[in-house]
Design a protein around this motif. Structure first.
Motif, short mmCIF file in Angstrom:
data_model
loop_
_atom_site.label_atom_id
_atom_site.label_comp_id
_atom_site.label_asym_id
_atom_site.label_seq_id
_atom_site.Cartn_x
_atom_site.Cartn_y
_atom_site.Cartn_z
N GLN A 1 6.56 -13.43 17.37
CA GLN A 1 6.12 -12.06 17.11
C GLN A 1 6.99 -11.41 16.03
O GLN A 1 6.49 -10.73 15.13
N ILE A 2 8.28 -11.60 16.11
CA ILE A 2 9.20 -11.05 15.11
C ILE A 2 8.90 -11.65 13.74
O ILE A 2 8.87 -10.95 12.73
N THR A 3 8.65 -12.95 13.72
CA THR A 3 8.33 -13.62 12.46
C THR A 3 7.03 -13.09 11.88
O THR A 3 6.93 -12.84 10.67
N ALA A 4 6.03 -12.88 12.72
CA ALA A 4 4.74 -12.36 12.26
C ALA A 4 4.91 -10.94 11.72
O ALA A 4 4.35 -10.60 10.66
N ILE A 5 5.66 -10.12 12.42
CA ILE A 5 5.89 -8.75 11.97
C ILE A 5 6.66 -8.76 10.64
O ILE A 5 6.33 -8.02 9.71
N ALA A 6 7.67 -9.60 10.53
CA ALA A 6 8.45 -9.70 9.28
C ALA A 6 7.57 -10.17 8.14
O ALA A 6 7.70 -9.69 7.00
N ALA A 7 6.65 -11.09 8.41
CA ALA A 7 5.75 -11.57 7.36
C ALA A 7 4.83 -10.46 6.89
O ALA A 7 4.59 -10.30 5.68
N VAL A 8 4.30 -9.67 7.81
CA VAL A 8 3.42 -8.55 7.44
C VAL A 8 4.20 -7.52 6.62
O VAL A 8 3.72 -7.02 5.59
N ILE A 9 5.40 -7.19 7.08
CA ILE A 9 6.23 -6.22 6.35
C ILE A 9 6.58 -6.77 4.96
O ILE A 9 6.53 -6.05 3.96
N GLY A 10 6.92 -8.05 4.89
CA GLY A 10 7.24 -8.68 3.60
C GLY A 10 6.06 -8.65 2.66
O GLY A 10 6.21 -8.38 1.46
N ALA A 11 4.87 -8.95 3.17
CA ALA A 11 3.67 -8.94 2.34
C ALA A 11 3.37 -7.52 1.85
O ALA A 11 3.02 -7.30 0.68
N ALA A 12 3.51 -6.55 2.74
CA ALA A 12 3.28 -5.16 2.35
C ALA A 12 4.30 -4.72 1.31
O ALA A 12 3.95 -4.04 0.33
N PHE A 13 5.54 -5.08 1.48
CA PHE A 13 6.60 -4.73 0.52
C PHE A 13 6.31 -5.37 -0.84
O PHE A 13 6.43 -4.73 -1.88
N SER A 14 5.91 -6.63 -0.79
CA SER A 14 5.58 -7.32 -2.04
C SER A 14 4.43 -6.64 -2.76
O SER A 14 4.48 -6.42 -3.96
N PHE A 15 3.39 -6.30 -2.02
CA PHE A 15 2.21 -5.68 -2.62
C PHE A 15 2.51 -4.27 -3.11
O PHE A 15 2.09 -3.87 -4.19
N ALA A 16 3.26 -3.49 -2.34
CA ALA A 16 3.49 -2.09 -2.66
C ALA A 16 4.62 -1.87 -3.65
O ALA A 16 4.61 -0.90 -4.41
N VAL A 17 5.60 -2.77 -3.68
CA VAL A 17 6.78 -2.53 -4.50
C VAL A 17 6.94 -3.58 -5.60
O VAL A 17 7.09 -3.23 -6.77
N LEU A 18 6.94 -4.83 -5.23
CA LEU A 18 7.28 -5.87 -6.19
C LEU A 18 6.21 -6.07 -7.27
O LEU A 18 6.56 -6.24 -8.44
N ARG A 19 4.95 -6.07 -6.91
CA ARG A 19 3.91 -6.26 -7.92
C ARG A 19 3.91 -5.15 -8.97
O ARG A 19 3.90 -5.44 -10.17
N PRO A 20 3.94 -3.87 -8.57
CA PRO A 20 4.01 -2.83 -9.61
C PRO A 20 5.30 -2.90 -10.43
O PRO A 20 5.29 -2.65 -11.64
#
Length: 84
Positions: A9-28
């Motif tokens: 569960q922690i890994t899944a939550i971290a993956a979702v947060i990582g994907a959101a961070f990548s999409f919202a911050v790193l791509r722009p």
């Protein structure tokens, strides 16, 4: 709940947060960096062109200066002949 389930569960939550961070911050941020790099490359090209043009103008100015000196010598010689 076992440790493995909790870890999953922690890994899944971290993956979702990582994907959101990548999409919202790193791509722009990456897009901005790429645009900045392209702008810098264009400015470098313009600066090189400006240097080349300045160098051509310096050569032309030296040629014009030499031509003016030559003309002054000819004018001085003609004036000397006219005053005789």
């Amino acid at each position: 709940m076992s440790i493995i389930e909790t870890a999953a569960q922690i890994t899944a939550i971290a993956a979702v947060i990582g994907a959101a961070f990548s999409f919202a911050v790193l791509r722009p941020l990456n897009a901005s960096i790429k645009a900045l790099k392209e702008t810098i490359d264009e400015m470098r090209a313009e600066m090189k062109e400006g240097r080349d043009q300045r160098q051509e103008l310096e050569v032309h100015l030296a040629e014009v200066d030499q031509s003016v000196r030559s003309a002054h010598h000819r004018i001085d010689a003609l004036e000397g002949m006219a005053h005789r």
